[in-house]
Design an enzyme around this catalytic site. Structure first.
Site: not given
Ligand SMILES: Cc1cc2nc3c(=O)[nH]c(=O)nc-3n(C[C@H](O)[C@H](O)[C@H](O)COP(=O)(O)O)c2cc1C
Length: 339
Positions: A112, A116, A176, A178-179, A218, A247
């Protein structure tokens, strides 16, 4: 055969994000009619006390499935010992363009790059007002994509202020993939500053509210031993309330030749398990029992849940396993952890 064994082939024909949204909407609808529970497995009690909180069992829902806290009451019927919603950011944001979620069924995995996507903390707070759920609820905190990384702490502090006392715990998500640059917050200097700011604000808020709300952190699975040791030293020094390991991974080992295997984003599910457990075990050693651990990454069975416990996890969380196995996985994990 469970009800989910019948539903899954239908859902798997749809694009993953459509299936995801449909499932959440379906669960909310069934919950209104009081029809979720009859389809759910019976989960035995297995109480645990972690972060000063009393968990009815150690198996939780991982962040990212219910970003906006829309289906908490329905998800509670799955029998989770705790639920984590989010990630939430201070302001609403759309996330990355679709498609941004991919199933890799041969590997029992997901990639994925949601980024966010969420409706912002005000919307989440309104949803929290509406829930009847009285169990343990955590919120995963993220920064807005357009907040410069030097100002990331401000976003976390805004969220801490707004959520303090409204939920059981919060999780500072610095992992994450993805940021842009988020994982840079895991470097020693950045992490030291961030934890200092967050723990100071937590102490202020504890005094103001007259109650203590734990803050977990996390982390990513893509860390070497030196990074793990440096981070663990900071977690001990700043008295972080729990470490969530881990994560999703940037690694594509074992999936690179599968359909969607080279999509950008974070990989979760079975191919993540070993790597994630290794990082969990390394933190367990480095933290010396001073900070509780929450294990997440590739738990697809009761045996996998036991593996995390044996590596040092006090609690576990699942996400991708639910997509492949359905709600039965919650009971399987609780039962396995009870033996
Ligand atoms: C679609 C999707 C969205 C996710 N969103 C978040 C998130 O917003 N915040 C977070 O900390 N983790 C997020 N995660 C990571 C999960 O919470 C979990 O830590 C990770 O997927 C590993 O567990 P699993 O293998 O059981 O899925 C997401 C995972 C997936 C698959």
């Amino acid at each position: 055969m469970s009800t989910y064994d019948l539903v899954r082939p239908l859902l798997f024909r749809l694009d993953p994000e459509t299936a995801h949204n449909l499932t959440l909407a379906g669960l909310r609808f069934l919950e209104k009619l009081d029809l979720v529970e009859p389809f759910m497995p019976n989960v035995p009690p297995l109480p645990r006390r972690v972060m000063g909180l009393d968990f009815p069992n150690p198996v939780g829902l991982a962040a990212g499935l219910d970003k906006n806290g829309e289906a908490i009451d329905a998800l509670a019927r799955f029998g989770f010992g705790f639920i984590e919603v989010g990630a939430v950011t201070p302001r609403p944001q759309p996330g990355n363009p679709r498609p941004r979620m991919f199933r890799l069924p041969q590997a029992k995995a997901i990639i994925n790059r949601m980024g966010f996507n969420n409706l912002g903390v005000h919307h989440l707070l309104a949803n929290l007002e509406r829930t009847a759920y009285k169990g343990i609820l955590g919120v995963n905190l993220g920064k807005n994509f357009d907040t410069p990384i030097e100002k990331a702490a401000d976003d976390y502090l805004i969220l801490l202020d707004k959520l303090y006392g409204r939920v059981s715990f919060v999780t500072v998500n610095i992992s994450s993939p993805n940021t842009k640059n988020l994982r840079a917050l895991q470097s020693t200097e950045e992490l030291d500053l961030l934890l200092r700011a967050i723990k100071a604000r937590q102490a202020d808020l504890a005094q103001r509210h007259g109650s203590y709300m734990p803050v977990a952190v996390k982390i990513a699975p893509d860390l070497d031993d030196a990074q793990i040791d440096a981070m663990a030293a900071l977690f001990r020094r700043h008295r972080v309330d729990a470490v969530m390991a881990t994560n999703t991974t940037l690694s594509r080992e074992g999936v690179e030749y599968l359909r969607h295997g080279k999509e950008a984003g974070g990989l979760s599910g079975r191919p993540l398990r070993e790597k994630s457990t290794r990082v969990l075990a390394a933190f367990h050693r480095a933290l010396g029992g001073e900070v509780p651990l929450i294990g997440s990454g590739g738990i697809m069975s009761g045996d996998d849940a036991r593996e995390k416990r044996n590596a040092g996890a006090d609690l576990i969380q699942i996400y991708t396993g639910l997509i492949y196995r359905g709600p039965e996985l919650v009971r399987d994990c609780v039962e396995a952890l009870g033996t």
